[in-house]
Structures are given as structure tokens and as C-alpha cells.
Design a protein around this motif. Structure first.
Motif, mmCIF file in Angstrom:
data_model
loop_
_atom_site.group_PDB
_atom_site.id
_atom_site.type_symbol
_atom_site.label_atom_id
_atom_site.label_comp_id
_atom_site.label_asym_id
_atom_site.label_seq_id
_atom_site.Cartn_x
_atom_site.Cartn_y
_atom_site.Cartn_z
ATOM 1 N N GLU A 149 -12.097 -5.935 8.337
ATOM 2 C CA GLU A 149 -11.265 -4.594 8.477
ATOM 3 C C GLU A 149 -9.924 -4.947 8.232
ATOM 4 N N PHE A 150 -9.224 -4.120 7.396
ATOM 5 C CA PHE A 150 -7.861 -4.008 6.970
ATOM 6 C C PHE A 150 -7.054 -3.851 8.314
ATOM 7 N N SER B 155 -1.005 -5.233 -6.825
ATOM 8 C CA SER B 155 -1.879 -4.358 -6.944
ATOM 9 C C SER B 155 -2.767 -4.092 -6.083
ATOM 10 N N TRP B 156 -3.471 -5.179 -5.320
ATOM 11 C CA TRP B 156 -4.383 -4.903 -4.228
ATOM 12 C C TRP B 156 -3.499 -4.331 -3.078
ATOM 13 N N CYS B 157 -2.198 -4.660 -2.684
ATOM 14 C CA CYS B 157 -1.233 -4.100 -1.954
ATOM 15 C C CYS B 157 -1.236 -2.645 -2.109
ATOM 16 N N LEU B 158 -0.962 -2.213 -3.412
ATOM 17 C CA LEU B 158 -0.838 -0.717 -3.621
ATOM 18 C C LEU B 158 -2.227 -0.180 -3.262
ATOM 19 N N MET B 159 -3.183 -0.727 -3.806
ATOM 20 C CA MET B 159 -4.536 -0.102 -3.424
ATOM 21 C C MET B 159 -4.926 0.185 -1.958
ATOM 22 N N LEU B 160 -4.426 -0.916 -1.221
ATOM 23 C CA LEU B 160 -4.942 -0.611 0.343
ATOM 24 C C LEU B 160 -3.955 0.148 0.884
ATOM 25 N N LEU B 161 -2.659 -0.013 0.617
ATOM 26 C CA LEU B 161 -1.634 1.142 1.066
ATOM 27 C C LEU B 161 -2.072 2.726 0.647
ATOM 28 N N MET C 159 3.398 -8.029 7.304
ATOM 29 C CA MET C 159 2.127 -7.963 8.008
ATOM 30 C C MET C 159 1.140 -7.475 6.896
ATOM 31 N N VAL C 160 1.524 -6.412 5.896
ATOM 32 C CA VAL C 160 0.712 -5.914 5.169
ATOM 33 C C VAL C 160 0.280 -7.086 4.040
ATOM 34 N N GLN D 46 -1.782 5.698 6.499
ATOM 35 C CA GLN D 46 -0.729 5.517 7.883
ATOM 36 C C GLN D 46 -0.003 4.248 7.572
ATOM 37 N N TRP D 47 -0.287 3.280 7.118
ATOM 38 C CA TRP D 47 0.231 2.071 6.856
ATOM 39 C C TRP D 47 1.292 2.221 5.579
ATOM 40 N N GLN D 48 1.161 3.035 4.842
ATOM 41 C CA GLN D 48 2.183 3.369 3.815
ATOM 42 C C GLN D 48 3.255 3.865 4.454
#
Length: 549
Positions: free
Chosen positions: A467-468, A369-375, A411-412, A380-382
Motif C-alpha cells: 500500500e502507498f 516520474s513515479w512521484c508524480l504518478m502516485l501523487l 515522506m512521499v 489527498q497526498w498531493q
């Protein structure tokens, strides 16, 4: 007549006198016992202070620093609630820097951060008669996690509070019982076994993908989804299939009740230090959703699990399986009863099922869930992850042998685990005097390392620690920070999370499937408010807008 009255009074006074004497005697015994414990606690505190370790003085003779903890926590949680109401925690719009993630450490664990600013990375405090040691110095954390002896284990007061949820399974046990259970369970999560689970992971994900596709079509191209709920169901289905030979639908009530116990115990008061106050406890018991006692809930869960066990035993007797799953191994171990207390075979199976059910899906679902939130927040990382997936898996279906080649996605995931680790603490208790680096830890001391604070420490990660920046892991963990051993999302050393391989592989499979089929962005309704409920999870869920590619 006077003589008769005197005799009558004596007859009444004699029992009263005996009662007073008994009560007085018990009081003296209790005071002596308590005084002995208090003096023992003070001796331990002096031993730590003689090594240069400082900390807040106990504010209460009976409760140590508990009143301070409650006061600091109450003030911080009140401020956080006000911030959320005014949307200042809204992850979609209110960040001080376009690539910066708000540091939630001070809001979730305010007493630890409050004292860290005063006393540094190593300090001591007390709760009632228990002395604690906060250790966030990277070198000491590394040494602590390397220790092989069973004289360092889980804190007894925490495991006692977690007993209704986890029984005496691997997550809660200590000593030889823990070593025996770990040896049994760990083998099921070696990488060669996990690779064989990839097909089931893909199969389990299909209902979720289909559901989202239909939702997007119904909504005219874009749909809002609270992804954490669907990911929790998916992760529960995977752990059910690979470990216990049945689907999520059969164990749905177990997962639901375990989730209820998890959230209830979190609301009940801090299970780390004990209940809050008397009125908090009374108000908790008045709430309608808490009418069923924890003991009743525990009994219901155990009954449901044993029904699944009996059903599995029947299936295996009718049609022997070529490869044994974890449930069958647990049943065999219980039958042999090797290394287990007498008459505990059934309880051994049930407790470990509870542990695997809980740990095997909650942390994975929340991390995804946190991965999808940040992507969603950093498109650009998505795009970079999607391009990599398309290149490696043109059909959109990952295969086990090629998963290690997903470098960008890895990495993500590593960066998400750094910024939003599911586990909050590495916690240990010294069962005997023990040496950790240059630190002598007396018997009975509990040690705490706060993972989110270590993961965002500028001394280790640089000034961009909040920072992400997944690229920091481009050359591996050894080049990502100054002290790689202090990066412990799965623990370190002999107590490393045995489900690490399983978690990473499942995260890669699930995220690859989702990213290859959908593009997504944060919904305006998303509120960024990490919450500690035994794990660090999104308090209000993760709401994203999805579109089919």
C-alpha cells in the motif's frame, strides 16, 4: 606403380593426421580446462549446501540454471504482455485495493521470485560455471553492506557486459581504482556542495514550467503531458550545469546516445546473465535501429564527451573559475595520474563523465516520474504536500536551508523509493573467501539482493507493504519498518550511492516547483507497466493531466 600410389597417399594422409592430432589435442585441453572449472563450481556449490543453503539443481552441464532462467522469464514476460494488452495493469483503474500498488517483482524478476517461494530468502543457483547466492534476509543484507574490505566488489561478468556504456568509471570499477575514483567524485556531492546547487536546479526547471504553462493555456485549461520525457531533459540539464559547466543542449547528443545504449543493451538480452538465445541475438542484429554497433556508438559518445572537455578547458584558460566543478577536478586528477594505470588520463576523464551523465539524471528523472504518478493517483497526498510547500515557500520558490523542513514531501519521496526503487539489485562478488554474518561465502560467488522484494516484504513492512502509505515514515526510517538497514534505495555502508544527497535535494526542488504551480491527475491513457532497463522505469511513460493553479 602400387608403391608410388602408396607414397602419394601417405603424403596426403600425413598432414590430415597431423591436423586430426592437433584438433584432438586442443579438444582434450579444452575438456580438461572446462572439467576443472566445472569441478571447481561443484566444490563451491557443496560448500554452500553444507551450510544448509538449498537451490535449484543445474539443468544443464554447460549452462547451469540458465535454461531455467530463460524458460521462467519467457513465460512470465508473455503473461505480463497479455495483461498489459487487456489493461489489467492499468494503474488508473485496475487495483485490487484503492491504496494498493501492484507488486511487479514477480513479473520483472520471475526466476528470483519463483525460487524464493521454493527455497526461502537465501538460496544458490548457477549460470554456466558461475555460482550465485540470492540473499534477501535482512540481517545478512545488513552485514553484507557493512563490509569495508575491497575483497567484495561488483560482479565481474556484469561489469564486463556494461563496459561499452560505463567504461571503467566509478559505477563499474573495483578495488583500488574504485576507491580512488570514489574519493575524488564523492567530495562534489557532500551536502554543503549540494546546497550551493539549488539555484541552478531552480533555473534549470524554469523552461519545463513555462512549457507546461503554455501547453495548459493552449489546451484550454487542462493538458496531457508525458512527464518522464520532460523530467529526463530537466535532470540532464541539472547534472550538466552543476558538474560540467555547460547546459543540456551542449551535451544533448551524449544523453541521447547513452539512452540508446541503455535501452539497446536491455533489449539485447539480459546483461545480468548473458545473451538469451542464438535466434534472439540474430533477430536483434537484424533490427534497423541496431545497425550501428555498440562499439561505434561507444566511440561516438567518447568523441562527443572529449569535445565538451576540450571546450571546457578552453573556457577555463580564458576565464579562470572561482570554484572548480567536477570536470575540472577530473582533468586535474588525470594530469597527476595518481592511482591510475599508465596512459589512461583521457580515458579516465571520459569514463567518469559517462558515469556521471548516466547516473546523475536517469534515476532522478524516473523517481520524479513515479512521484508524480502516485501523487496524481492519490490527490489527498498531493494536497497535503502543496499545503506544506505554500506554508514554507509562499513565493513557490524553495531555498536550500528550508528544504529539510519539507517533512510531508520527504515522506512521499521515501515511500516512492520503497515501492518503485530505481535500482533493482545490490550485487557483489567475493574476490576472496569472506564471512558475512554466520555465512561463509567462498571466493568467486556472486551475491544478489533484490531491492523491490525487500521493500515489499510483509515481515519487515507489515501486511500493508504493497500500500502507498507515506505516513509510515512520519517518525523516520527507524520506526517505519522492523529492519531499517534492509531499506537500501541508495545502497548502504561504504558503497552507499555518492549522489544520494544530490538526488534527494533535486527531487524536493523539482517536485516543490511543479506541485506549487500545477494540480494533476492520471490520464486515462496511462498504462501501469514497470519495466527493467537497468533501472526500473515506466515502460509506456507516465501520462498525467495537468491544470494550472
Amino acid at each position: 606403380m602400387e608403391e608410388e600410389e602408396f607414397v602419394a597417399i601417405m603424403k596426403i594422409s600425413l598432414p590430415v593426421g597431423i591436423i586430426i592430432a592437433i584438433v584432438g589435442g586442443i579438444s582434450i585441453i579444452l575438456m580438461c580446462a572446462y572439467g576443472g572449472e566445472w569441478r571447481k563450481s561443484q566444490r563451491i556449490r557443496r560448500k554452500l549446501r553444507m551450510q544448509g543453503i538449498k537451490g535449484p539443481p543445474p539443468s544443464s552441464f554447460l549452462h547451469g540454471n540458465l535454461p531455467d532462467i530463460n524458460r521462467i522469464n519467457k513465460s512470465a514476460h508473455h503473461q505480463q504482455a497479455e495483461a498489459v494488452q487487456t489493461n489489467s495493469y492499468d494503474g488508473a483503474r485496475h487495483h485490487p485495493h484503492p491504496h494498493q500498488e501492484l507488486d511487479f517483482t514477480a513479473s520483472l524478476f520471475p526466476c528470483f521470485e519463483h525460487w524464493r517461494k521454493q527455497y526461502g530468502l537465501v538460496y544458490t543457483y548457477s549460470t554456466r560455471m558461475k555460482q550465485h547466492l540470492y540473499v534477501n534476509q535482512p540481517e545478512l543484507v545488513t552485514e553484507m553492506n557493512k563490509i569495508m574490505t575491497l575483497d567484495l566488489g561488483k560482479p565481474t561478468h556484469v561489469t564486463k557486459n556494461l563496459a561499452p556504456l560505463l567504461g571503467n568509471g566509478i559505477l563499474r570499477s573495483n578495488g583500488l581504482s574504485w576507491a580512488h575514483q570514489r574519493k575524488l567524485v564523492a567530495a562534489e556531492f557532500f551536502m554543503d556542495k549540494v546546497k550551493g546547487m539549488v539555484g541552478l536546479m531552480i533555473e534549470s526547471a524554469q523552461p519545463l514550467l513555462k512549457k507546461w504553462e503554455e501547453l495548459v493555456e493552449e489546451e484550454g485549461g487542462t493538458a496531457e503531458v508525458e512527464v518522464n520525457k520532460d523530467l529526463r531533459t530537466l535532470a540532464a540539464d541539472v547534472i550538466s550545469r552543476v558538474c560540467f559547466g555547460h547546459s543540456y543542449s551542449k551535451g544533448k547528443q551524449v544523453f541521447s546516445k547513452l539512452r540508446f545504449m541503455q535501452t539497446t543493451m536491455s533489449k539485447h538480452g539480459t546483461f545480468l546473465f548473458g545473451v538469451k538465445g542464438l535466434w534472439d541475438k540474430i533477430n536483434f542484429l537484424k533490427k534497423k535501429e541496431n545497425e550501428v554497433s555498440m562499439k561505434e556508438m561507444e566511440t561516438q559518445i567518447e568523441s562527443l564527451i572529449w569535445e565538451l572537455v576540450e571546450e571546457r578547458k578552453l573556457e577555463c584558460s580564458e576565464k579562470p573559475c572561482l570554484e572548480k566543478d567536477l570536470m575540472q577536478l577530473l582533468l586535474e586528477a588525470a594530469a597527476i595520474d595518481e592511482g591510475l594505470p599508465k596512459n589512461s588520463g583521457k580515458q579516465f576523464v571520459v569514463d567518469n563523465c559517462k558515469n556521471i551523465y548516466f547516473a546523475g539524471h536517469e534515476t532522478i528523472a524516473i523517481t520524479a516520474s513515479w512521484c508524480l504518478m502516485l501523487l496524481a493517483k492519490y490527490p489527498q497526498w498531493q494536497t497535503r504536500v502543496r499545503d506544506e510547500i505554500v506554508e514554507l515557500f509562499p513565493t513557490g520558490i524553495p531555498d536550500a536551508d528550508s528544504l529539510p523542513l519539507l517533512k510531508t514531501l520527504n515522506m512521499v519521496i521515501q515511500e516512492v523509493l520503497r515501492l518503485y526503487p530505481a535500482a533493482a539489485f545490490v550485487s557483489r562478488e567475493a574476490y576472496e573467501d569472506i564471512q558475512i554474518g554466520n555465512l561463509h561465502v567462498p571466493k568467486g560467488v556472486c551475491l544478489w539482493s533484490l531491492i523491490p522484494a525487500m521493500n515489499r516484504d510483509p515481515e519487515n513492512w507489515g501486511q500493508d507493504a504493497n500500500e502507498f502509505k507515506p505516513e509510515r515514515f512520519s517518525e523516520g526510517l527507524s520506526k517505519a519498518c522492523k529492519y531499517p538497514q534492509a531499506y537500501v534505495p541508495f545502497g548502504l555502508g561504504p558503497r552507499t550511492c555518492l549522489g544520494k544527497n544530490f538526488a534527494i535535494v533535486q527531487l524536493k526542488v523539482v517536485l516543490a516547483l511543479i506541485i506549487s504551480k500545477f494540480s494533476f491527475s492520471l490520464s486515462p491513457s496511462y498504462k501501469h507497466s514497470p519495466k527493467y532497463r537497468m533501472i526500473i522505469e515506466p515502460e509506456y511513460g507516465v501520462h498525467i493531466l495537468i491544470r494550472k493553479i
